[in-house]
Enzyme design. Structure first.
Site, PDB file in Angstrom:
ATOM      1  CG  ASP A 163      -1.814  -1.137   1.129  1.00  0.00           C
ATOM      2  OD1 ASP A 163      -2.049  -1.852   0.305  1.00  0.00           O
ATOM      3  OD2 ASP A 163      -2.645  -1.416   2.185  1.00  0.00           O
ATOM      4  CG  ASP A 170     -12.876  -1.723   0.658  1.00  0.00           C
ATOM      5  OD1 ASP A 170     -12.236  -2.922   0.247  1.00  0.00           O
ATOM      6  OD2 ASP A 170     -12.374  -0.719   0.205  1.00  0.00           O
TER       7      ASP A 170
END
Length: 242
Positions: free
Chosen positions: A12, A132
């Site tokens: 990330d 998510d």
């Protein structure tokens, strides 16, 4: 896609550096250095797939770490899936043509579900829809906005539109190294016939095994690997024993 269960390291990126957020909250991240160094480290450790996320892109709505991502693509020769800030079919197709193996669409898929079908029409199996979940509902825009969508119901919708896989992230436990919750993952797995990749909360090898037993086709691991809770090889070997 994922014919065998796979442990996938996360890379990330925020401001050109590897960052792992806690609970999806901006400003909570711990930094782990250069993305290319991280990516090559995981490939050398045996990774068959890398999970890249442009965190700035996810929050801002447009890609911000393109240079770092290009550098990773040039440095590795494994499957790469990329998300964060991809908002149009043109962006997605451009990345696939550039060498990304799978694009991860979250906010764009919620706001315009047809983008899944549009990209899949030219690049079948290349779209991973990111669902998510926070507080039991799908959240978008860098996990900051609720949608009211149930993850399992949404997964069914995107599978019908041609998604190649679902990435299910349990935001409530993301980055906290406190363990996973298997029931939300199991609900999504049971709703669709395409692979479900689980993410969020992995702290131990037992968490990896639990997600495999819940039906996940793969698991994305970030903080636990960076913090040295276990090695990639140890996690993959333990998963293979389940």
């Amino acid at each position: 896609m994922f014919p065998e269960f796979e442990v996938v390291p996360a890379v990330d990126m925020q401001d050109g550096q590897v960052v792992q957020l806690v609970g999806g909250e901006r400003g909570t991240g711990r930094t782990y250095g250069d993305p290319v160094e991280a990516a090559t480290r995981w490939v050398d450790a045996g990774a068959g797939t890398l999970h890249l996320v442009d965190l700035d892109g996810a929050f801002e709505g447009e890609r911000q770490n393109a240079a770092a991502i290009d550098a990773v693509l040039d440095a590795v020769d494994v499957d790469v899936q990329l998300g964060g800030g991809i908002r149009t079919s043109e962006d997605a197709i451009g990345l696939l043509d550039r060498g990304v193996d799978r694009v991860i669409l979250g906010t764009a898929a919620v706001e315009n579900p047809d983008i899944v079908a549009d990209v899949s029409a030219t690049h079948p199996g290349s779209v991973v829809v990111s669902l998510d979940a926070k507080g039991g509902e799908v959240v978008v825009s860098g996990w900051t906005e609720g949608t009211g969508l149930d993850p399992a119901e949404a997964a069914t919708r995107y599978a019908d539109l041609g998604a190649g896989a679902i990435l299910f992230t349990d935001v409530d436990v993301e980055g906290q190294l406190e363990g996973v919750r298997t029931e939300p993952v199991r609900r999504v797995v049971e709703a669709v016939d395409i692979p479900v990749v689980a993410s969020g909360g992995v702290a131990t090898i037992e968490d990896v095994q639990a997600l495999k037993e819940a039906g996940a086709a793969a698991v994305v691991v970030g903080s636990a690997l960076y913090e040295g809770e276990f090695t990639l090889a140890e996690a993959q070997r333990a998963a293979d024993e389940v």
